[in-house]
Motif scaffolding. Structure first.
Motif, short mmCIF file in Angstrom:
data_model
loop_
_atom_site.label_atom_id
_atom_site.label_comp_id
_atom_site.label_asym_id
_atom_site.label_seq_id
_atom_site.Cartn_x
_atom_site.Cartn_y
_atom_site.Cartn_z
N TYR A 434 0.83 -1.21 0.00
CA TYR A 434 0.00 0.00 0.00
C TYR A 434 0.86 1.26 0.00
O TYR A 434 0.60 2.22 -0.73
CB TYR A 434 -0.92 0.01 1.23
N ALA A 435 1.89 1.27 0.85
CA ALA A 435 2.69 2.49 1.02
C ALA A 435 3.45 2.85 -0.25
O ALA A 435 3.51 4.03 -0.63
CB ALA A 435 3.67 2.31 2.19
N VAL A 436 4.03 1.87 -0.92
CA VAL A 436 4.84 2.17 -2.11
C VAL A 436 4.01 2.85 -3.20
O VAL A 436 4.40 3.92 -3.69
CB VAL A 436 5.54 0.91 -2.63
N PRO A 437 2.87 2.29 -3.61
CA PRO A 437 2.10 2.99 -4.64
C PRO A 437 1.55 4.34 -4.20
O PRO A 437 1.44 5.26 -5.01
CB PRO A 437 0.96 2.02 -4.98
N VAL A 749 -13.98 2.12 11.49
CA VAL A 749 -13.83 0.76 10.98
C VAL A 749 -14.88 -0.16 11.60
O VAL A 749 -15.29 -1.16 10.98
CB VAL A 749 -12.40 0.25 11.24
N ASP A 750 -15.35 0.15 12.81
CA ASP A 750 -16.39 -0.69 13.41
C ASP A 750 -17.68 -0.62 12.60
O ASP A 750 -18.34 -1.65 12.36
CB ASP A 750 -16.66 -0.25 14.85
N ALA A 751 -18.06 0.59 12.17
CA ALA A 751 -19.25 0.72 11.34
C ALA A 751 -19.05 0.00 10.02
O ALA A 751 -19.98 -0.62 9.48
CB ALA A 751 -19.57 2.19 11.11
N VAL A 776 -9.78 -2.47 5.02
CA VAL A 776 -8.36 -2.72 4.77
C VAL A 776 -7.58 -1.42 4.68
O VAL A 776 -6.37 -1.41 4.90
CB VAL A 776 -8.16 -3.57 3.49
N THR A 777 -8.25 -0.31 4.35
CA THR A 777 -7.56 0.98 4.33
C THR A 777 -7.19 1.41 5.74
O THR A 777 -6.05 1.83 6.00
CB THR A 777 -8.45 2.05 3.69
#
Length: 865
Positions: A434-437, A749-751, A776-777
Motif C-alpha cells: 500500500y505504502a509504495v504505490p 472501521v467498526d461501522a 483494509v484501508t
C-alpha cells in the motif's frame, strides 16, 4: 509540519509548544528496547547536601549579599550607591560594581574592577564574578583557574561560601557537586531566594523543568520581587505554558528594567511565534540595557536570517564574536530559529559553524544532531549525537534520539521511486504493497500539479509505536495529538498499529504529509503553517472527499460560537489546543476558496511568492490581486452561505430541559417545538429510544441528520438510526444508515465491519466492496477483510487487486494459512504467473499434504508445460 488527530477523538495534551513533558533527573522516558550500551545520567538529589562543616556553618554575611539583593530586586542605582559607599576598592564592593558594569556591557571596566579585587580575595565574590565573566567572554582556561579553587569549598563554612562553591561548580560543569553545595547553602540560609534561583537554573540547565519551576516558585515565596526568579520561571514554563512564561518574563522586566535577559527571553518567544515586530522591539530594549550583549546579537542575526537579510546577520554575528570569539551560540541560535520555522536545510550549516567554533557546546552538538535527522542525514547525525550525550548525559532528548536510531537500524528500507520508505520488519510485508504505490502516486501527482521535482531522496518512516514516532519527530515521547510530521525531505508518521481502532486513517496521513514536501520546498520553507496545512487537508479531499472532513463538525461549532480565528492572525490558532482542530478545516476551506476563485495555479503562485520573501499580504496580492481583508470578506460570506443554517441548528436553546423520564408525548412536543435544533433532536431521540418510542425516536434522529448531515461517530444521528433499525430487525434500513455513516466517517472501521456483515447477508456486492475497502484501508492487519476483498477481486477477474489482497492476508496472519496460500495461488494463475502459483500451492501442501484444493492448484500450474 504536523498532522493531528481528528476532533472527534481529540486527546488531552499539554501545550503545543512542547507537546510532551520531559523529566530528566530520573529514569529515561524512551519506551523502546535499547541496545544497553548507553544510560542516562542519574538524577541529582532534590535533598541532601555535602554535610560536614558547611552544614554546621554560619548564614550568609550581610555584605555583599545586601547589594546583590538590591540588584535582584531591580534597585540598581541603590545597589551601586551601597557598594560605593561601603568601599569601592574593596573586594566585596568590587564584586557588586563589576556585576553592574558587566550587565551594562562594560566588560573591560568590569574585568579591571574584579581582577584587582580577586587578587586580594582569590576565593571571594569578586573572584567568582571574574571567573564567570571570563568564561562568558570565551577565556575558558583563565576562568577555570579562578573557578576551581572556589568550587573546592575551602574558603569557609558559611552560606555565601557554599553558594559561591555551587555556582563555580556549575560553571565548571560539575552538576552533582554544584547541587550538593547549593543544598548546603539552602540549609544555612533557608530564606535566601538567590540559593533557590541558583538551584533552579542548575536543574533547568540539566533539563529538569518541573523541578526548576518548583525551585523558582520557592524563591518567589521568599521574595516576590526577585526578578531572576521570575525570569527563571519563564524559562521553565516556556515549552509548557507560553502565556504564563510570557507573563513571568514581563514581570521580571517590570521589576528590573536593567536585566537584559528578560527582554531577550521575550524576543526569542516572539520569534518562535512569528511575531517579528514584537521580537524586534524586545531586542531594542535589551540592547538599550546592554549594547554589547552577544545573545542579543545572536537573536538579531536569527531575525535577519528569517527575513532574508544575510548581510545584516553577518554583521550581528561579528558583533557577538567581538565580545566572545568562541561564542558558538552566535550561529546556534539562528540555526534554532530557522529550524523552528521549518528551514532545516539552512539550519544545518549554521549549526555546523556553531560546533566548529565551540566544540564543547553540548547544546550546539545536540541541535546539530536533531537538524541532521530532520534533513534525513541519519548516518551523520549519530556520531554527533553520541558526542553530545557523552558530554551531557543528563539530556534525555539526545538519549532518546540515539535509542530511536538503534531501533531504526532494524527497519526494512523499501525503494519507492524518488523516495525511500522505512518500515518495521513486523509490518513491512503488510504495509509495503500500500505504502509504495501511495508514495509514488502522490509524488507524481503533486509534482505535476505544483511543477516541482522535490529535492530528495524523500525519506518516509512509519512507526508501529507512537512514542517512537514522537521521539523521531521531537526527541521526546508524547506528542499525543499528532499523527505525522514532515520536515521537507523527511516524513514520519504512525502506522495503523500505533493507535487504537477508529482513531485515524494512516493512508490519509501519508497523503497529507507528502503534500507538505511540495509546499515547503516550493516556498523555500517560508510558507506559513496555515497555508501549508490547508493545502495538505485540501489535497486529502482530492483523493477522497471524506478525508478532508474530519474536523467539519468542530469547525461549525466554533463558527456557531463566534470562535473562528481571523485570517490575519491565523497561524496562532495552530498553537492552541482549543482551536487547532477547527483551524485545520478552516485552512482547507480557505485553500478551496482560493482555487475556486483564482484557478489551480493560484497555489503555485502563492508558494513561489513566499519563496521570493513576500509577506502573506504581499503574496496574496501578487497571486490573487487582493489582500487579507479581501480574502477574509469572501471567506466570511462563503462560510455563512455554506454553514450558516448548520451553525444555527447546533445552538442549544435556552431553558430547554429534556428529562429522560418524560413520557413520549411530552418528548414529541418538545422536539416539534424545537424542530430546527440539532441538540434538542438528539436529546429527544435518545430519550424516546430509551422509552421504547421507536418511531418517534427515528423521526427525531432523521430531523437531526437533515439539520447536520456531516455529523459523524458513534453518537451521530446515522449511528443511532442504524441501531434502532437493527433492534427492529430492519437490516435494509440499518445498511442504508451505516452506508451513509461509513461514506462520511472514514476512520470508523467498526461501522464498516457492521456494514460488511449486513452486505454479506443481503448479497449486496457494491456495499461489500465499500465496506471491505474501508476496512483494509484503516486496518490493513485484518486478514479476513483482505481475504474477502481478494475473493471479490477474483470474481471480477481483477488479478492485480486479488494478488495484493491475498498477499496482505498472508502477511497479516490468517486463521487458515493453507487456504490463504491457495487463494494467492488462484490469484497468481489469474495473473498469468504459474511459477508463483506453484510456490503457493506447494506451501499449502507442506502444511496440509492431503488438501485437495492445493493438489488441484498444483496440477493447474503444470498444465501446458
Amino acid at each position: 509540519m504536523l498532522n493531528h488527530m481528528g476532533p472527534d477523538r481529540w486527546p488531552g495534551r499539554r501545550s503545543w509548544a512542547a507537546l510532551a513533558a520531559l523529566g530528566v533527573f530520573g529514569v529515561a522516558v524512551w519506551l523502546a528496547v535499547g541496545t544497553g550500551r548507553r544510560e542516562p545520567a542519574h538524577a541529582m538529589s532534590p535533598q541532601g547536601g555535602r554535610g560536614g562543616a558547611a552544614a554546621e556553618g554560619r548564614p550568609a554575611e550581610a555584605f555583599p549579599q545586601e547589594v546583590f539583593r538590591a540588584i535582584a530586586q531591580g534597585r540598581r542605582q541603590e545597589a551601586e550607591a551601597m557598594a560605593r559607599g561601603r568601599d569601592a576598592g574593596g573586594p566585596d564592593a568590587a564584586a557588586a560594581l563589576g556585576r553592574l558594569a558587566a550587565d551594562r556591557g562594560n566588560y573591560d571596566e568590569a574585568e579591571a574592577l574584579l581582577r584587582a579585587a580577586s587578587r586580594e580575595s582569590p576565593v571571594g565574590a569578586a573572584a567568582l564574578e571574574l571567573g564567570l565573566l571570563l568564561q562568558f567572554r570565551g577565556r575558558r582556561d583563565e576562568a577555570r583557574a579562578l573557578l576551581e579553587p572556589i568550587a573546592s569549598g575551602r574558603e569557609g563554612s558559611d552560606a555565601a561560601a557554599a553558594l559561591r562553591a555551587g555556582l563555580a561548580s556549575r560553571a565548571l560543569g560539575l552538576a552533582h557537586e554544584a547541587n550538593e553545595w547549593l543544598l548546603d547553602a539552602a540549609r544555612l540560609a533557608p530564606g535566601d531566594p538567590a540559593v533557590y534561583v541558583a538551584r533552579g537554573e542548575l536543574f533547568l540547565e540539566r533539563h529538569d523543568r518541573d523541578e526548576a519551576a518548583s525551585l523558582f516558585h520557592q524563591a518567589l515565596e521568599r521574595d516576590a520581587r526577585w526578578a531572576p526568579a521570575h525570569l527563571g520561571l519563564a524559562r521553565a514554563l516556556a515549552d509548557e505554558n507560553a502565556p504564563a512564561a510570557e507573563a513571568a518574563a514581563r514581570r521580571a522586566e517590570e521589576i528590573d528594567p536593567g536585566m537584559a535577559d528578560a527582554p531577550l527571553f521575550r524576543a526569542e518567544a516572539a520569534l518562535r511565534a512569528d511575531r517579528r515586530d514584537d521580537a524586534r522591539a524586545a531586542l531594542e530594549r535589551a540592547l538599550a540595557v546592554n549594547p554589547q550583549n552577544p545573545a542579543a546579537y545572536a537573536l538579531a542575526a536569527a531575525l535577519a536570517h528569517l527575513e532574508g537579510r544575510t548581510a545584516d546577520a553577518e554583521v550581528s554575528v561579528e558583533a557577538a564574536l567581538a565580545v566572545n570569539p568562541t561564542y558558538g551560540d552566535a550561529f546556534r541560535i539562528p540555526a534554532e530559529q530557522l529550524a523552528s520555522s521549518g528551514r532545516f536545510d539552512e539550519a544545518v550549516p549554521l549549526a555546523r559553524r556553531a560546533v566548529a567554533l565551540e566544540p564543547w557546546n553540548t547544546r550546539a552538538l545536540a541541535d546539530l544532531g536533531m537538524h541532521l535527522l530532520r534533513v534525513g542525514e541519519e548516518a551523520e547525525a549519530r556520531p554527533v549525537l553520541e558526542r553530545a550525550f557523552k558530554a551531557d548525559p543528563f539530556d534525555l532528548v539526545t538519549f532518546n534520539l540515539l535509542q530511536m536510531l538503534d531501533t531504526l537500524d532494524q527497519f526494512v528500507t523499501v525503494p519507492a521511486g524518488a523516495a525511500r520508505i522505512r518500515l518495521d520488519p513486523t509490518e513491512a510485508s503488510v504495509l509495503q504493497p500500500y505504502a509504495v504505490p501511495i508514495v509514488q502516486e502522490a509524488l507524481a501527482r503533486y509534482g505535476q500539479r505544483y511543477g516541482l521535482q522535490p529535492r530528495g531522496p524523500i525519506l518516509v518512516e512509519i512507526f508501529p509505536k507512537h512514542d517512537h514516532f514522537a521521539v523521531r519527530t521531537l526527541g521526546i515521547p508524547g506528542l499525543l495529538g499528532a499523527l505525522g510530521a514532515c520536515f521537507g525531505r523527511v516524513v514520519t508518521q504512525d502506522s495503523p498499529r500505533a493507535r487504537p481502532p477508529n482513531t485515524f486513517n494512516w493512508q490519509a496521513t501519508l497523503w497529507h504529509e507528502l503534500a507538505h514536501v511540495f509546499t515547503l520546498q516550493l516556498s523555500d520553507y517560508r510558507v506559513p503553517r496555515w497555508l501549508s496545512e490547508g493545502i495538505s487537508v485540501y489535497e486529502e479531499g482530492r483523493v477522497h472527499p471524506e478525508w478532508a472532513a474530519d474536523a467539519e463538525m468542530i469547525f461549525v461549532r466554533a463558527y456557531a460560537s463566534g470562535g473562528l480565528p481571523k485570517l490575519a492572525d491565523f497561524n496562532a490558532a495552530f498553537t492552541r489546543p482549543d482551536l487547532v482542530a477547527a483551524a485545520y478545516f478552516q485552512a482547507s476551506l480557505v485553500v478551496g476558496l482560493l482555487v475556486e476563485r483564482h484557478g489551480e495555479d493560484v497555489l503555485r503562485r502563492l508558494l513561489s511568492a513566499y519563496a521570493a520573501g513576500a509577506s502573506t499580504e504581499e503574496a496574496l496580492r501578487k497571486a490573487t490581486g487582493g489582500g487579507l481583508p479581501d480574502l477574509q470578506s469572501v471567506f466570511d460570506a462563503e462560510v455563512r452561505e455554506r454553514y450558516g443554517a448548520a451553525a444555527r441548528a447546533l445552538e442549544t436553546p435556552k431553558n430547554v430541559e429534556i428529562p429522560r423520564s418524560a413520557p413520549p408525548a411530552a418528548l414529541v412536543e418538545i422536539a416539534g417545538r424545537h424542530a430546527n435544533s440539532f441538540p434538542v433532536q438528539m436529546a429527544a431521540g435518545k430519550a424516546m429510544a430509551a422509552a421504547g418510542a421507536h418511531d418517534e425516536a427515528v423521526e427525531a434522529f432523521e430531523r437531526a441528520a437533515r439539520l447536520v448531515p456531516f455529523a459523524r461517530g458513534d453518537d451521530s444521528p446515522r449511528a443511532h438510526l442504524a441501531r434502532l433499525a437493527l433492534a427492529r430487525g430492519d437490516t435494509a434500513r440499518a445498511a442504508r444508515e451505516l452506508e451513509a455513516l461509513v461514506r462520511h466517517d472514514h476512520t470508523n472501521v467498526d461501522a464498516a465491519r457492521q456494514l460488511a456483515s449486513l452486505a454479506e447477508k443481503a448479497g449486496n456486492e457494491p456495499l461489500r466492496l465499500l465496506a471491505y475497502e474501508r476496512i483494509v484501508t484503516v486496518d490493513p492487519f485484518d486478514a479476513a477483510a483482505h481475504t474477502a476483498l481478494g475473493r471479490m477481486a477474483l470474481g471480477q477477474q481483477n488479478a492485480v487487486l486479488a494478488v495484493r489482497e491475498f498477499q496482505a492476508a498472508l502477511a497479516a496472519g490468517p486463521v487458515d494459512r493453507v487456504v490463504a496460500h491457495c487463494d494467492l495461488a488462484d490469484a497468481y494463475l489469474l495473473a498469468g504467473r504459474p511459477a508463483d502459483a506453484r510456490r503457493e500451492a506447494v506451501a499449502a501442501l507442506e502444511i496440509a499434504p492431503t488438501f485437495e484444493r492445493a493438489q488441484e492448484l498444483l496440477l493447474k500450474t503444470t498444465e501446458g508445460k
